[in-house]
Design a protein around this motif. Structure first.
Motif, PDB file in Angstrom:
ATOM      1  N   ILE A 159       0.852  -1.257  -0.041  1.00 29.59           N
ATOM      2  CA  ILE A 159      -0.100  -0.121   0.021  1.00 29.59           C
ATOM      3  C   ILE A 159       0.786   1.168   0.066  1.00 29.59           C
ATOM      4  O   ILE A 159       0.492   2.137  -0.667  1.00 29.59           O
ATOM      5  CB  ILE A 159      -0.821  -0.042   1.112  1.00 29.59           C
ATOM      6  N   TYR A 173       0.528   4.194  -2.639  1.00 28.31           N
ATOM      7  CA  TYR A 173      -0.301   5.314  -1.931  1.00 28.31           C
ATOM      8  C   TYR A 173       0.880   6.672  -2.009  1.00 28.31           C
ATOM      9  O   TYR A 173       0.546   7.727  -1.961  1.00 28.31           O
ATOM     10  CB  TYR A 173      -0.486   4.975  -0.514  1.00 28.31           C
ATOM     11  N   PHE A 221     -11.078  -0.229   4.365  1.00 22.75           N
ATOM     12  CA  PHE A 221      -9.712   0.521   3.765  1.00 22.75           C
ATOM     13  C   PHE A 221      -9.574   2.079   4.690  1.00 22.75           C
ATOM     14  O   PHE A 221      -8.517   2.419   5.145  1.00 22.75           O
ATOM     15  CB  PHE A 221      -9.957   0.945   2.286  1.00 22.75           C
ATOM     16  N   SER A 265      -8.335   1.582   7.902  1.00 27.05           N
ATOM     17  CA  SER A 265      -7.040   1.233   7.987  1.00 27.05           C
ATOM     18  C   SER A 265      -7.057  -0.260   8.810  1.00 27.05           C
ATOM     19  O   SER A 265      -6.298  -0.752   9.644  1.00 27.05           O
ATOM     20  CB  SER A 265      -5.861   1.993   8.934  1.00 27.05           C
ATOM     21  N   ASP A 307      -2.275  -2.055  -5.893  1.00 28.50           N
ATOM     22  CA  ASP A 307      -3.522  -1.623  -5.378  1.00 28.50           C
ATOM     23  C   ASP A 307      -4.498  -2.853  -4.827  1.00 28.50           C
ATOM     24  O   ASP A 307      -5.050  -3.073  -4.045  1.00 28.50           O
ATOM     25  CB  ASP A 307      -4.082  -0.477  -6.073  1.00 28.50           C
ATOM     26  N   ALA A 361      -3.242  -5.618  -2.478  1.00 28.92           N
ATOM     27  CA  ALA A 361      -3.316  -5.243  -1.071  1.00 28.92           C
ATOM     28  C   ALA A 361      -4.871  -5.065  -0.655  1.00 28.92           C
ATOM     29  O   ALA A 361      -5.570  -5.384   0.162  1.00 28.92           O
ATOM     30  CB  ALA A 361      -2.472  -3.866  -0.686  1.00 28.92           C
ATOM     31  N   SER A 362      -5.403  -3.933  -1.368  1.00 28.41           N
ATOM     32  CA  SER A 362      -6.720  -3.471  -0.964  1.00 28.41           C
ATOM     33  C   SER A 362      -7.848  -4.544  -1.067  1.00 28.41           C
ATOM     34  O   SER A 362      -8.873  -4.662  -0.368  1.00 28.41           O
ATOM     35  CB  SER A 362      -7.318  -2.248  -1.769  1.00 28.41           C
TER      36      SER A 362
END
Ligand code: PFF
Length: 454
Positions: free
Chosen positions: A103, A107, A228, A231, A382, A385-386
């Protein structure tokens, strides 16, 4: 030699804890993503579903992460090893470290863009640009080989300097300063936006529930966004809570963090939509809303460059308090598990994440043809991870807390060894045992088989 080379740091105040945890939660997810996702998915209807998930699932998952971290008193991996020695549950923590690594790599690329846009606003570079110019310039900027990488590295170094200074003197000190600044800036921009002529329609768009736009996908989307945005699922809050004092009330902290995060997401909508409507722009402009549409709107406003700069500073601050928490997950893991100094750990983590981050940035330009499984490097990081690691991490965390960690340990943490009453405990147990696993498994299956929510 099993001793830890550096003594463990911790948070020094209640406000520090809230600022750091809410700082992690409040980020690009709130200000950049939430408003347009809500706008496209039925406005107030999405908001209601979102808030329902934040309370029903987000808060219990956050309490679970807090309980694990504070009991374990270690990084995400080490905390599981301590609570469940000799088992492989610590792989959840390891997965969290990998997720944080991924991330942060992509990010920080978007976070770097905010710095370029602060400079552009301050130096009046947007003046006189048509929407088409703004779009061309944005695409030109993100696809150029050097500039976005330079900004990304600046952002990584800023993050690293704060993390390097430690929990109390770095993370706590800066989030305590930055979070009130963030709140002030967002309120300032909200006032500017709602006082624009024609801005009321924007509020109606955001708050009026349109249930005809709600589908199964909207519901899963709301849950994914809640994860998301709060966190959750990757050890950031496990790591932070390992620095909480034993007196901290974990349940009320979780509620306060969830409320702060939701309030900021709603304020972000209040800041954006009245302005979008006042200037007659199509609200569903998707992700480019922030970097193309908004600069265009600022151009049409008196004092636009000032408000533009304020907006991008707000975005940068929000991103910074999140990148700090992401880097801390990796640094705490490296320093405690590899038994190296915090300095060395910060250096290794920052350098290795930056290398991956450079590839993520380049996927908008020189590497845009390079794809893996049909996705650019940025999208792949992305997506993995997400859409895979976060929900999978969240699922395993609630299964661990609900079924394996032992009710006694969790109750001890939530009640501070019996000092606090926990009237909610039965409801909490039922949520982490049954409701949350089913709901999270649904997003995970949807994400993996139908290409994701993002
Ligand atoms: N919650 C952050 C946001 O909404 O932008 C993103 C994030 C930060 C996710 C830290 C996960 C994390 F550990």
């Amino acid at each position: 030699m099993p001793t830890n080379p550096t003594p463990r740091d911790n948070f020094g105040s209640k406000f520090g804890i809230i600022a750091a945890a809410a700082g992690s939660a409040v980020g690009l997810g709130n200000i950049w993503k939430f408003p347009y996702v809500a706008g496209e998915n039925g406005g107030g209807a999405f908001l209601l579903i979102y808030l329902f998930f934040v309370l029903l699932i987000g808060v219990p998952v956050m309490m679970s992460e807090f309980a694990i971290g504070r009991k374990g008193q270690k990084n995400a991996y080490g905390s599981f090893s301590l609570i469940a020695p000799g088992t492989r549950w610590n792989l959840i923590g390891f997965m969290g470290v990998v997720a944080a690594f991924f991330i942060l790599a992509f990010y920080s690329s978007v976070a770097g863009w905010t710095l370029e846009y602060i400079i552009s606003s301050v130096s009046h570079r947007f003046a006189g640009q048509s929407p088409a110019d703004l779009e061309r310039n944005f695409i030109g900027f993100i696809s150029s080989p050097l500039k976005p990488i330079a900004w990304q590295l600046v952002f990584m170094v800023l993050t690293a300097l704060i993390v390097l200074a430690g929990v109390k003197k770095g993370i706590e000190k800066y989030t305590k300063l930055l979070m009130p600044v963030l709140l002030f800036l967002i309120i300032l921009l909200c006032i500017r936006s709602v006082t624009l002529e024609g801005g009321k329609d924007g509020l109606a768009f955001l708050f009026k529930p349109d249930f005809s736009k709600v589908t199964g996908k909207t519901i899963l989307f709301a849950l994914g966004q809640a994860f998301f945005s709060l966190s959750l699922g990757m050890g950031a809050l496990i790591t932070y809570s390992s620095y909480f004092s034993k007196k901290e009330n974990l349940a009320s902290t979780a509620v306060e963090v969830a409320i702060s995060d939701s309030v900021i997401a709603i304020l972000a909508g209040v800041m954006i939509f009245p302005a979008v409507f006042a200037f007659g722009i199509e609200p569903g402009s998707g992700p480019s809303l922030v970097f193309i549409t908004l600069p265009g709107i600022f151009q049409q406003m008196p004092g636009g460059d000032f408000f533009g700069a304020v907006f991008f500073i707000l975005l940068a601050v929000a991103a910074l308090t999140s990148t700090i928490s992401l880097l801390e997950v990796v640094v705490a893991f490296f320093s405690e598990e590899l038994k190296i100094s915090r300095r060395k750990a910060t250096f290794i983590a920052t350098a290795s994440i930056s290398v991956l981050g450079v590839f993520a940035s380049l996927s908008f330009g020189p590497l845009d043809k390079f794809t893996i499984f049909g996705k650019s490097i940025f999208d792949l990081l992305d997506y993995t991870a997400s859409n895979v690691l976060l929900p999978l991490g969240g699922l395993l965390i609630v299964l661990f807390v609900g079924w394996f960690a032992g009710k006694k340990i969790i109750k001890q943490e939530l009640t501070n060894e019996g000092e606090l009453r926990a009237k909610y405990f039965l409801a909490f147990v039922n949520i982490v045992k049954f409701v949350a696993p089913v709901a999270i498994a649904a997003i995970l299956i949807y994400s993996i088989f139908w290409g994701g929510l993002g």
